[in-house]
Write a protein that holds these residues in place. Sequence first.
Motif, short mmCIF file in Angstrom:
data_model
loop_
_atom_site.label_atom_id
_atom_site.label_comp_id
_atom_site.label_asym_id
_atom_site.label_seq_id
_atom_site.Cartn_x
_atom_site.Cartn_y
_atom_site.Cartn_z
N SER A 1 0.82 -1.22 0.00
CA SER A 1 0.00 0.00 0.00
C SER A 1 0.85 1.26 0.00
N ALA A 2 2.13 1.12 0.32
CA ALA A 2 3.04 2.27 0.35
C ALA A 2 3.69 2.55 -1.00
N PHE A 3 3.52 1.65 -1.99
CA PHE A 3 4.19 1.84 -3.28
C PHE A 3 3.86 3.19 -3.93
N PRO A 4 2.59 3.63 -3.95
CA PRO A 4 2.31 4.92 -4.60
C PRO A 4 3.09 6.07 -4.00
N VAL A 5 3.14 6.15 -2.65
CA VAL A 5 3.85 7.27 -2.03
C VAL A 5 5.35 7.13 -2.19
#
Length: 247
Positions: A83-87
Amino acid sequence: MEFSSNNDIVKLCLQGMSMEEQNKSKEASKLFLQAWEKGTNDFEKFLAAHYVARHQKNVSDKLKWLKTALQFALKINDDSAHSAFPVLYSNIAKSYEDLRDFDNAKKNYDLAKSFGEKPSDKGPFYHGTKADLQVGDLLTAGGNSNYKPGLKMNHIYFTALVNAAGLAAVFSKGNGRERVYIVEPTGGFENDPNVTNKKFPGNPTRSYRSESPLKIVGEATDWVRQTNEDIEKWKEKLANNKGEIIN
């Protein structure tokens, strides 16, 4: 690895964030470096590197630490990290942009966009409450908030971490015993905006919400209740939280 506020590395990162809020950048940087040095697994290393990155004085060093955080996140087969990939990709793209490397900036912005905002989490999912419910019952939006009096909730909330659902049960309204139900979303759902990309990158608590009902498919009994001391600490945190609930 299940995200936990009791994890030593998470505690160090929280202490670092507290120093940031007090404008004590040097103390915060030391705590994040300490977290990096003490980290023993990919998740802890990813988390610490993310915070070390934002205390670098020049863009090249920041980019190096962001890439390090990404490398560890890519090793983790877990939605807490995914879930942290975009940021992560967005921060890397911004660093390339600052270095005027526009080709790599665009590449990483595109990667950030490719992961989208819809969760990839497949569960199982849990909902904590004190209500006595049965398999087949539906949990619907419109209930009163457990954290703000008088607020009707537009969504129904759930998590993929059974112990997090257990904690939610502790704070739920009612006089019944704390229950954690296994649930299935009947419609689309999104990352809970009240926790996603707030203190931690992405949605490590795997917390979600939906406007559609949740169907109860079972009950979980193997969750671990936090100690009374930890629960009191949570109550204190919630009492001191001045932020608005995103409803």
